[in-house]
Design a protein around this motif. Sequence first.
Motif, PDB file in Angstrom:
ATOM      1  N   THR A   3      20.797  12.136 -17.669  1.00  5.15           N
ATOM      2  CA  THR A   3      19.830  11.317 -18.755  1.00  5.15           C
ATOM      3  C   THR A   3      20.843  10.724 -19.677  1.00  5.15           C
ATOM      4  N   SER A   4      21.718  11.249 -20.165  1.00  8.66           N
ATOM      5  CA  SER A   4      22.771  10.573 -21.103  1.00  8.66           C
ATOM      6  C   SER A   4      23.308   9.423 -20.409  1.00  8.66           C
ATOM      7  N   TRP A   5      23.681   9.571 -19.309  1.00  9.21           N
ATOM      8  CA  TRP A   5      24.132   8.463 -18.606  1.00  9.21           C
ATOM      9  C   TRP A   5      23.430   7.137 -18.370  1.00  9.21           C
ATOM     10  N   SER A   6      22.082   7.474 -17.940  1.00 11.97           N
ATOM     11  CA  SER A   6      21.044   6.712 -17.582  1.00 11.97           C
ATOM     12  C   SER A   6      20.299   6.051 -18.617  1.00 11.97           C
ATOM     13  N   THR A   7      20.111   6.646 -19.710  1.00 15.17           N
ATOM     14  CA  THR A   7      19.282   6.177 -21.020  1.00 15.17           C
ATOM     15  C   THR A   7      20.340   5.999 -22.063  1.00 15.17           C
ATOM     16  N   GLY A   8      21.295   6.764 -22.504  1.00 19.04           N
ATOM     17  CA  GLY A   8      22.072   6.556 -23.544  1.00 19.04           C
ATOM     18  C   GLY A   8      21.577   7.699 -24.706  1.00 19.04           C
ATOM     19  N   VAL A   9      21.006   8.580 -24.017  1.00 22.17           N
ATOM     20  CA  VAL A   9      20.106   9.424 -25.322  1.00 22.17           C
ATOM     21  C   VAL A   9      20.364  11.051 -24.498  1.00 22.17           C
ATOM     22  N   LYS A  10      20.920  12.049 -25.626  1.00 26.35           N
ATOM     23  CA  LYS A  10      20.756  13.154 -25.138  1.00 26.35           C
ATOM     24  C   LYS A  10      19.502  13.848 -25.039  1.00 26.35           C
ATOM     25  N   THR A  11      18.945  14.738 -24.300  1.00 27.94           N
ATOM     26  CA  THR A  11      17.681  15.352 -24.465  1.00 27.94           C
ATOM     27  C   THR A  11      18.154  16.821 -24.154  1.00 27.94           C
ATOM     28  N   ILE A  12      16.763  17.407 -24.267  1.00 31.45           N
ATOM     29  CA  ILE A  12      16.765  18.913 -23.805  1.00 31.45           C
ATOM     30  C   ILE A  12      17.079  19.394 -22.198  1.00 31.45           C
ATOM     31  N   ASN A  13      17.904  20.266 -22.120  1.00 32.83           N
ATOM     32  CA  ASN A  13      18.332  20.609 -20.800  1.00 32.83           C
ATOM     33  C   ASN A  13      17.013  20.680 -19.800  1.00 32.83           C
ATOM     34  N   ARG A  14      17.210  19.846 -18.781  1.00 31.91           N
ATOM     35  CA  ARG A  14      16.410  19.984 -17.665  1.00 31.91           C
ATOM     36  C   ARG A  14      15.210  18.733 -17.691  1.00 31.91           C
ATOM     37  N   TYR A  15      15.119  18.251 -18.996  1.00 38.95           N
ATOM     38  CA  TYR A  15      14.501  17.119 -19.053  1.00 38.95           C
ATOM     39  C   TYR A  15      15.064  15.799 -18.364  1.00 38.95           C
ATOM     40  N   LEU A  16      14.110  15.005 -17.787  1.00 36.73           N
ATOM     41  CA  LEU A  16      14.910  13.779 -17.364  1.00 36.73           C
ATOM     42  C   LEU A  16      14.183  12.546 -17.819  1.00 36.73           C
ATOM     43  N   ALA A  17      15.012  11.698 -18.534  1.00 31.77           N
ATOM     44  CA  ALA A  17      14.716  10.392 -18.882  1.00 31.77           C
ATOM     45  C   ALA A  17      13.484  10.512 -19.968  1.00 31.77           C
ATOM     46  N   VAL A  18      13.352  11.471 -20.574  1.00 32.24           N
ATOM     47  CA  VAL A  18      12.428  11.591 -21.953  1.00 32.24           C
ATOM     48  C   VAL A  18      13.191  12.444 -23.065  1.00 32.24           C
ATOM     49  N   ALA A  20      13.664  14.786 -26.668  1.00 30.67           N
ATOM     50  CA  ALA A  20      13.165  15.891 -27.018  1.00 30.67           C
ATOM     51  C   ALA A  20      11.643  16.027 -27.306  1.00 30.67           C
ATOM     52  N   GLU A  21      11.215  14.974 -27.712  1.00 32.14           N
ATOM     53  CA  GLU A  21       9.682  14.996 -27.827  1.00 32.14           C
ATOM     54  C   GLU A  21       8.931  14.551 -26.919  1.00 32.14           C
ATOM     55  N   LYS A  22       9.661  14.477 -25.378  1.00 37.80           N
ATOM     56  CA  LYS A  22       8.957  14.121 -24.261  1.00 37.80           C
ATOM     57  C   LYS A  22       8.612  12.639 -24.196  1.00 37.80           C
ATOM     58  N   LYS A  23       9.125  11.681 -25.213  1.00 38.30           N
ATOM     59  CA  LYS A  23       8.802  10.337 -24.866  1.00 38.30           C
ATOM     60  C   LYS A  23       9.705   9.511 -23.992  1.00 38.30           C
ATOM     61  N   PHE A  24       9.271   8.605 -23.314  1.00 32.43           N
ATOM     62  CA  PHE A  24       9.741   7.827 -22.315  1.00 32.43           C
ATOM     63  C   PHE A  24      11.003   7.060 -22.733  1.00 32.43           C
ATOM     64  N   LEU A  25      12.032   7.199 -21.869  1.00 33.85           N
ATOM     65  CA  LEU A  25      13.214   6.761 -22.334  1.00 33.85           C
ATOM     66  C   LEU A  25      13.690   5.518 -20.927  1.00 33.85           C
ATOM     67  N   PHE A  55      17.615   8.560 -13.093  1.00 32.63           N
ATOM     68  CA  PHE A  55      17.719   7.325 -13.005  1.00 32.63           C
ATOM     69  C   PHE A  55      16.307   6.376 -12.772  1.00 32.63           C
ATOM     70  N   TYR A  56      15.381   7.310 -12.328  1.00 31.71           N
ATOM     71  CA  TYR A  56      14.089   6.924 -12.064  1.00 31.71           C
ATOM     72  C   TYR A  56      12.749   7.633 -12.479  1.00 31.71           C
ATOM     73  N   ALA A  57      12.901   9.044 -12.857  1.00 32.52           N
ATOM     74  CA  ALA A  57      12.105   9.844 -13.314  1.00 32.52           C
ATOM     75  C   ALA A  57      11.770  10.161 -14.690  1.00 32.52           C
ATOM     76  N   HIS A  58      10.473  10.415 -15.356  1.00 34.27           N
ATOM     77  CA  HIS A  58      10.613  10.613 -16.628  1.00 34.27           C
ATOM     78  C   HIS A  58       9.335  11.946 -16.752  1.00 34.27           C
ATOM     79  N   ILE A  59      10.180  13.057 -17.138  1.00 35.14           N
ATOM     80  CA  ILE A  59       9.312  14.389 -16.822  1.00 35.14           C
ATOM     81  C   ILE A  59      10.361  15.458 -17.465  1.00 35.14           C
ATOM     82  N   ASP A  60       9.567  16.276 -17.841  1.00 29.94           N
ATOM     83  CA  ASP A  60       9.911  17.483 -18.866  1.00 29.94           C
ATOM     84  C   ASP A  60      10.250  18.550 -18.154  1.00 29.94           C
TER      85      ASP A  60
END
Length: 279
Positions: A3-18, A20-25, A55-60
């Motif tokens: 997620t850091s590579w694909s969106t430029g944002v660090k998130t909670i472990n196991r989250y994908l392209a969202v 920490a508040e589960k907002k779309f990245l 690189f395509y999924a947005h999920i917690d």
Amino acid sequence: AATSWSTGVKTINRYLAVDAEKKFLPTIPELLSTKGYKSGLVATSSITHATPAAFYAHIDSRYKEKEIANMLVNSDIDIALGGGAEFFDVTPSEDSPFMIYDKEFLDSNLLSSKKQVIGLFSEDGLDRRLGPPTQLEMTDVALSFLEEKSQNCTGFFLMSEGSQIDWAGHDNNVEYMLVEFTDFDATVQAATDFAVANQETLILVTADHATGGLVLQRPKGSKIPAQWTTGSHDLSPINIYAYGPGAEIFSGVMDNTEIFDRILQALDYENLDSANCSN
């Protein structure tokens, strides 16, 4: 990390392209699709596994793989090759992706007429004992597919992962790791050869983390003893290697989120015209 590579944002472990508040990245493929780029993914894991999915999924949760599979079907990804057949339930239609499940159909000429391709060559991760396509074979086909599809487009983006190098590290299995690294090394060579022939291509090689803490000791005769220090991820610094236009941007020490920013910088993303891709 993906997620850091694909969106430029660090998130909670196991989250994908969202976040920490589960907002779309928005991901790199999604951003580039607005600029007339095609995109592809290759993995030796399930194509719904954490790295490709980021690189395509947005999920917690990275473990909601059936939901992730559905997100791939409805994504901007033009070609996705790997494992994970057990997570997909696709009803054939004119609007659904072209699905292939057998290595013999992994043919550039066959696939060239298809708009979106998903190749699933095992129920979950690829098992080499069953003769699935290699990372090199899948990457070669993805490169050919994307090169052809992007002839009237701005360009293409491809992420290819040697997923099971990590699994070998978790298992502390040197033989397993050597087999996976040999395929990965051949894939990097093929990608570099493509970039040499296509001078506007940038190649990046990196990893999300190291696993196993492998230490190679002084050779004894013809053998090099190997020692593992953990069965988990370790804290080794991760290198990034770059070749092609913009490679100089990837020098020095950086946070993994900066890879996203520097990719967009190398592409001069802000100044790219919005474009529709005709293929």
